[in-house]
Design a protein around this motif. Structure first.
Motif, mmCIF file in Angstrom:
data_model
loop_
_atom_site.group_PDB
_atom_site.id
_atom_site.type_symbol
_atom_site.label_atom_id
_atom_site.label_comp_id
_atom_site.label_asym_id
_atom_site.label_seq_id
_atom_site.Cartn_x
_atom_site.Cartn_y
_atom_site.Cartn_z
ATOM 1 N N LEU A 1 0.829 -1.201 0.000
ATOM 2 C CA LEU A 1 0.000 0.000 0.000
ATOM 3 C C LEU A 1 0.861 1.246 0.000
ATOM 4 C CD1 LEU A 1 -2.415 -1.242 2.751
ATOM 5 C CD2 LEU A 1 -2.712 -1.442 0.305
ATOM 6 N N ALA A 2 0.293 2.323 -0.549
ATOM 7 C CA ALA A 2 0.997 3.601 -0.529
ATOM 8 C C ALA A 2 0.748 4.349 0.763
ATOM 9 C CB ALA A 2 0.555 4.446 -1.725
ATOM 10 N N ASP A 3 -0.373 4.074 1.402
ATOM 11 C CA ASP A 3 -0.708 4.777 2.636
ATOM 12 C C ASP A 3 -0.036 4.094 3.816
ATOM 13 O OD1 ASP A 3 -2.404 6.351 1.112
ATOM 14 O OD2 ASP A 3 -4.031 4.899 1.322
ATOM 15 N N ALA A 4 0.476 4.908 4.761
ATOM 16 C CA ALA A 4 1.100 4.347 5.952
ATOM 17 C C ALA A 4 0.023 3.956 6.938
ATOM 18 C CB ALA A 4 2.045 5.379 6.574
ATOM 19 N N GLY A 5 0.042 2.712 7.368
ATOM 20 C CA GLY A 5 -0.951 2.235 8.316
ATOM 21 C C GLY A 5 -0.649 0.820 8.734
ATOM 22 N N ILE A 6 -1.505 0.263 9.557
ATOM 23 C CA ILE A 6 -1.315 -1.105 10.002
ATOM 24 C C ILE A 6 -2.628 -1.863 9.859
ATOM 25 C CG2 ILE A 6 0.465 -0.413 11.662
ATOM 26 C CD1 ILE A 6 -1.612 -0.924 13.863
ATOM 27 N N SER A 7 -2.489 -3.161 9.647
ATOM 28 C CA SER A 7 -3.651 -4.040 9.604
ATOM 29 C C SER A 7 -3.800 -4.705 10.961
ATOM 30 C CB SER A 7 -3.479 -5.106 8.519
ATOM 31 O OG SER A 7 -3.427 -4.529 7.239
ATOM 32 N N VAL A 8 -5.020 -4.806 11.418
ATOM 33 C CA VAL A 8 -5.330 -5.522 12.645
ATOM 34 C C VAL A 8 -6.304 -6.628 12.298
ATOM 35 C CG1 VAL A 8 -4.877 -3.593 14.207
ATOM 36 C CG2 VAL A 8 -7.147 -3.860 13.201
ATOM 37 N N ALA A 9 -6.572 -7.486 13.267
ATOM 38 C CA ALA A 9 -7.416 -8.638 12.985
ATOM 39 C C ALA A 9 -8.784 -8.227 12.476
ATOM 40 C CB ALA A 9 -7.559 -9.500 14.250
ATOM 41 N N GLY A 10 -9.261 -7.049 12.847
ATOM 42 C CA GLY A 10 -10.593 -6.625 12.448
ATOM 43 C C GLY A 10 -10.613 -5.388 11.590
ATOM 44 N N GLY A 11 -9.595 -5.158 10.761
ATOM 45 C CA GLY A 11 -9.635 -4.010 9.876
ATOM 46 C C GLY A 11 -8.278 -3.402 9.620
ATOM 47 N N TRP A 12 -8.282 -2.115 9.289
ATOM 48 C CA TRP A 12 -7.067 -1.364 8.958
ATOM 49 C C TRP A 12 -7.211 0.033 9.517
ATOM 50 C CZ3 TRP A 12 -5.974 3.140 6.373
ATOM 51 C CH2 TRP A 12 -4.642 3.347 5.982
ATOM 52 N N MET A 13 -6.070 0.594 9.974
ATOM 53 C CA MET A 13 -6.094 1.956 10.491
ATOM 54 C C MET A 13 -4.824 2.680 10.080
ATOM 55 S SD MET A 13 -5.349 1.366 14.569
ATOM 56 C CE MET A 13 -6.742 0.238 14.719
ATOM 57 N N PRO A 14 -4.914 3.999 9.826
ATOM 58 C CA PRO A 14 -3.710 4.775 9.519
ATOM 59 C C PRO A 14 -2.750 4.780 10.702
ATOM 60 C CG PRO A 14 -5.695 5.990 8.936
ATOM 61 C CD PRO A 14 -6.134 4.802 9.744
ATOM 62 N N ARG A 15 -1.528 5.104 10.398
ATOM 63 C CA ARG A 15 -0.493 5.078 11.433
ATOM 64 C C ARG A 15 -0.796 6.060 12.558
ATOM 65 N NH1 ARG A 15 5.599 3.994 11.814
ATOM 66 N NH2 ARG A 15 6.041 4.941 13.812
ATOM 67 N N ASP A 16 -1.257 7.266 12.226
ATOM 68 C CA ASP A 16 -1.499 8.244 13.288
ATOM 69 C C ASP A 16 -2.637 7.796 14.200
ATOM 70 O OD1 ASP A 16 -3.446 8.563 11.413
ATOM 71 O OD2 ASP A 16 -3.384 10.745 11.350
ATOM 72 N N VAL A 17 -3.626 7.081 13.651
ATOM 73 C CA VAL A 17 -4.694 6.554 14.496
ATOM 74 C C VAL A 17 -4.139 5.478 15.421
ATOM 75 C CG1 VAL A 17 -6.910 5.357 14.507
ATOM 76 C CG2 VAL A 17 -6.448 7.103 12.784
ATOM 77 N N ALA A 18 -3.265 4.609 14.892
ATOM 78 C CA ALA A 18 -2.650 3.578 15.727
ATOM 79 C C ALA A 18 -1.833 4.206 16.854
ATOM 80 C CB ALA A 18 -1.763 2.676 14.873
ATOM 81 N N GLU A 19 -1.139 5.298 16.556
ATOM 82 C CA GLU A 19 -0.367 5.979 17.599
ATOM 83 C C GLU A 19 -1.286 6.562 18.671
ATOM 84 O OE1 GLU A 19 1.901 8.786 15.407
ATOM 85 O OE2 GLU A 19 3.563 7.397 15.039
ATOM 86 N N GLN A 20 -2.431 7.078 18.267
ATOM 87 C CA GLN A 20 -3.376 7.605 19.250
ATOM 88 C C GLN A 20 -3.969 6.488 20.104
ATOM 89 O OE1 GLN A 20 -6.294 10.201 17.533
ATOM 90 N NE2 GLN A 20 -4.801 11.330 16.339
ATOM 91 N N VAL A 21 -4.215 5.329 19.489
ATOM 92 C CA VAL A 21 -4.698 4.186 20.271
ATOM 93 C C VAL A 21 -3.662 3.795 21.313
ATOM 94 C CG1 VAL A 21 -5.261 1.729 20.141
ATOM 95 C CG2 VAL A 21 -6.211 3.302 18.464
ATOM 96 N N SER A 22 -2.392 3.728 20.903
ATOM 97 C CA SER A 22 -1.337 3.365 21.837
ATOM 98 C C SER A 22 -1.191 4.401 22.949
ATOM 99 C CB SER A 22 -0.013 3.202 21.083
ATOM 100 O OG SER A 22 1.036 2.838 21.949
ATOM 101 N N ALA A 23 -1.279 5.682 22.579
ATOM 102 C CA ALA A 23 -1.175 6.738 23.590
ATOM 103 C C ALA A 23 -2.350 6.696 24.563
ATOM 104 C CB ALA A 23 -1.100 8.104 22.911
ATOM 105 N N THR A 24 -3.549 6.428 24.049
ATOM 106 C CA THR A 24 -4.717 6.326 24.927
ATOM 107 C C THR A 24 -4.573 5.159 25.887
ATOM 108 O OG1 THR A 24 -6.102 7.267 23.186
ATOM 109 C CG2 THR A 24 -7.220 6.128 24.968
ATOM 110 N N ALA A 25 -4.046 4.035 25.400
ATOM 111 C CA ALA A 25 -3.812 2.881 26.274
ATOM 112 C C ALA A 25 -2.811 3.224 27.371
ATOM 113 C CB ALA A 25 -3.316 1.699 25.452
ATOM 114 N N ALA A 26 -1.763 3.975 27.017
ATOM 115 C CA ALA A 26 -0.791 4.381 28.037
ATOM 116 C C ALA A 26 -1.448 5.261 29.094
ATOM 117 C CB ALA A 26 0.375 5.118 27.377
ATOM 118 N N LEU A 27 -2.374 6.131 28.682
ATOM 119 C CA LEU A 27 -3.059 6.989 29.640
ATOM 120 C C LEU A 27 -3.970 6.187 30.565
ATOM 121 C CD1 LEU A 27 -4.000 10.172 27.589
ATOM 122 C CD2 LEU A 27 -2.167 9.876 29.247
ATOM 123 N N VAL A 28 -4.541 5.098 30.054
ATOM 124 C CA VAL A 28 -5.365 4.244 30.917
ATOM 125 C C VAL A 28 -4.531 3.739 32.086
ATOM 126 C CG1 VAL A 28 -6.593 2.048 31.045
ATOM 127 C CG2 VAL A 28 -6.979 3.579 29.117
#
Length: 699
Positions: free
Chosen positions: A147-174
């Protein structure tokens, strides 16, 4: 080597497939000699249990068993072939430039010198989750697409890299919030049962593992503030048409879920509403959990009809009203503040309220219509998130985040995770903590049999996991070439009773299909065993009944020594300051410090809480307020985010009459919380008095 064992397995399977037919055909013959005649049928009805009929029944049963075995083997072979073909499709081919460079390097190796060249050891293999990066320098996604777009695939879909970083940051805040609201109590057993130590959903673990190589560890300076800045990054709106867009196709629902999650993540730290969605749409996106989960999501406004949406946009902090299109630009960099909320509606509501929707589209971040949208563009979204104009004229925009219902619910659960209520002192959860899965209920008793480090210990191998994980032989580090192998050592150190294949693969490679990881785990363990055997001459990892465990007679583990100190402190008949100090002395640093493996968080926090309990107990038992303050300050250095320790320290400073220091501590704590993106509620600290903690002595 594995090939002799594989060869023997192949021969055994071939024997099972060919042996029974040969024996049956040679001794008995074909199972059926022809259809029975009417006379034979009448004879069988009159006398069914004859030697001939019993032999025929047993023969048919034997052939059926053989057919079942043959079909099972055939299905397994076809599945293995399918996996191999998928792997070959995913295997990246070298680009022309890489091929040329490889040819030049090969010519240099074989042409410059005839001397043997020692190859450098392979780079450590990093855990890659079901999500893998798409850029050329990173692994390709699990579905094999480049793919040309930067992102990652997960078991239930695909997300852009910046969204994945926000998910990781939100988990750290938890986890930071859980650390903040924990209230120390008298030290308990090593296997804590605190109800707020539950692991985060598997989807979050997969995203964290995929980002492990590129995201700075939380313990590094500035990492927490970096995580906070990632949460504030706008991630929606720039690629969407101003008049709104209709979403159709097989991926429309998944794209709407991705838009919902992305918008809520982008507005996580802003008090204003970031998503407005109609109730029927939310129910269709999230299913049975829509109503209960929707009430817990900050920034989400649920409306019954589109007419209720105007109130959320008129109060938009950007100051934009519901006027014409030329009122304000929607780009936040153009000087008018952030855009309004994301609006998600169904096609029927959009058609019935077309004029109102057109006005809202001017001041919204995104207007998404589930279905055709005649007043604007309509995109057809495929399951991978790629968008195309409905008329087939070409690509409509960048790839959208697409999430299944389960994956979206996992991520929204983390966003909506409530701040845990401060537990009562001495209270424990009603059930065993899932984060410590793998320990038997008798963990303390079995761990008691594990030898611990002592001054006259003759064992040559030492495993240090408190701090930077290191395996030592006679005091010298042993090189562990694979990061996964280092994870195995730390995981088994944290689970003295061992772990099975499922637990190891789920922890080290979260999100990947388990059936594809068994070979990777065996390779990792084989390499680790070979390294330790060649270096120390011992077998460190035992394997019995599909459970792996560290041999306690071959290695000493600092974490086991720490757990023994905790157990001694909790089982002491009388209050003994020495035992609590022993707990503190046995804790040099956090478990696997600077490592961001997702499975670590619950165990690391449980370990940290034991040492915090020891500091709080020493402060409460100290007859001198200055000594109590010193223990509290030491505890704050262990966990600078814990509110209860700061409250006690402020009370101690007030008791000493040092109001300036107390005020400085309060402000410093508020700045620390703000730096990591936690909205500070300083009520507990600003109102802290000696009455809050009467156990602190007065001077």
């Amino acid at each position: 080597m594995r090939w002799p064992r594989q060869l023997m397995s192949l021969l055994f399977v071939l024997t099972l497939l060919t042996g029974p037919p040969i024996v049956l055909l040679s001794l008995i013959g074909a199972p059926l000699q022809g259809w029975p005649t009417a006379a034979q049928a009448r004879e069988w009805v009159q006398n069914p249990l004859t030697e001939q009929t019993l032999t025929a029944a047993l023969t048919i049963a034997a052939w059926l068993v053989w057919l079942l075995l043959a079909s099972t083997v055939t299905i397994r072979v076809l599945a293995r072939l399918s996996t191999t073909v998928s792997w070959l499709r995913r295997m990246p081919l070298p680009t022309p430039l890489q091929a040329t460079a490889g040819g030049v390097a090969g010519a240099a190796v074989f042409g410059v010198s005839s001397h043997a060249i020692t190859a450098p050891p392979p780079l450590p293999t990093q855990p890659v989750a079901a999500g893998t990066f798409d850029e050329a320098s990173n692994p390709t996604p699990s579905d094999g697409d480049v793919l040309a777009d930067a992102g990652i695939s997960v078991a239930g879909g695909w997300m852009p890299r910046d969204v994945a970083e926000q998910v990781s940051a939100t988990a750290a805040l938890v986890w930071l919030r859980r650390r903040r609201f924990y209230r120390p109590h008298p030290p308990g057993p090593p296997s804590r049962e605190d109800t707020d130590l539950v692991p985060l959903p598997p989807t979050v673990a997969a995203v964290q593992a995929a980002l492990a190589d590129s995201t700075p560890p939380p313990s590094e300076p500035g990492a927490a503030s970096a995580a906070s800045s990632r949460l504030d990054r706008p991630t929606v709106g720039s690629a969407f048409p101003r008049a709104g867009v209709g979403l159709t196709g097989l991926g429309a629902q998944d794209a709407a879920r991705g838009l919902l999650v992305t918008s809520l993540l982008a507005g996580r730290h802003h008090p204003a509403v970031s998503v407005v969605v109609t109730r029927p749409v939310l129910a269709g996106l999230l299913g049975p959990t829509a109503e209960t989960l929707g009430r817990r999501l900050p920034g989400l406004a649920i409306i019954d009809n589109l007419g209720q949406a105007a109130g959320f946009f008129s109060d938009n902090p950007s100051g934009r009203g519901l006027g014409g299109r030329d009122q304000a630009p929607r780009d936040p960099q153009e000087g008018t503040g952030p855009p309004g909320p994301t609006l998600v509606v169904d096609a029927a509501s959009a058609t019935d309220n077309a004029d109102a929707l057109a006005s809202l589209a001017v001041i919204s971040a995104v207007v998404a219509v589930l279905g055709r949208w005649p007043a604007g563009q309509t995109w057809q979204v495929d399951p991978s998130g790629r968008t195309h104009h409905l008329d087939g004229s070409g690509s409509a925009g960048s790839r959208m985040c697409v999430l299944t219902q389960v994956t979206a619910t996992d991520l929204l659960t983390v966003i909506a995770h409530p701040d845990p209520a401060p537990p009562e002192r001495g209270a424990s959860g009603p059930s065993r903590n899932p984060a410590l899965e793998g320990r038997s209920p008798q963990w303390e008793e079995t761990a008691q049999d594990h030898p611990v480090l002592s001054g006259n210990d003759e064992r040559r191998l030492q495993l240090r996991v408190l701090g930077e994980p290191t395996l030592l032989l006679d005091g010298h580090p042993v090189e562990i070439r694979r990061t996964a192998a280092l994870q195995v050592l730390v995981f088994l150190a944290a689970h003295p009773d061992g772990a099975d294949t499922r637990q190891l693969t789920d922890a080290i490679w979260p999100g990947l299909p388990r059936h594809s990881l068994t070979g990777r785990l065996y390779t990792t363990l084989s390499d680790l065993r070979a390294t330790i055997r060649s270096t120390a001459g011992v077998t460190l990892i035992e394997h019995s009944d599909d459970r792996y465990r560290l041999d306690p007679t071959a290695v000493t583990v600092d974490l086991w020594h720490f757990h023994h100190a905790v157990r001694d402190a909790t089982t002491a008949v009388t209050t003994d300051v020495t035992t609590w100090k022993a707990v503190i002395d046995a804790y040099p640093a956090d478990l696997a410090a600077r490592r961001t493996w997702p499975w670590l968080d619950p165990i690391r926090e449980a370990t940290r809480r034991n040492v915090i309990d020891a500091h709080a107990a020493l402060a409460s038992a100290s007859p001198d307020v200055r000594q109590a303050l010193a223990w509290l300050q030491a505890g704050i250095r262990i966990d600078p985010y814990n509110a209860d320790l700061h409250t006690r320290a402020v009370s101690a400073l007030i008791a000493l009459g040092d109001h300036d220091a107390a005020d400085h501590l309060r402000k410093d704590y508020a700045r620390r919380l703000a730096a990591v993106g936690i909205l500070s509620t300083n009520t507990a600290l600003t109102t802290a008095t000696l009455r809050d903690h009467p156990a602190i002595p007065t001077p």
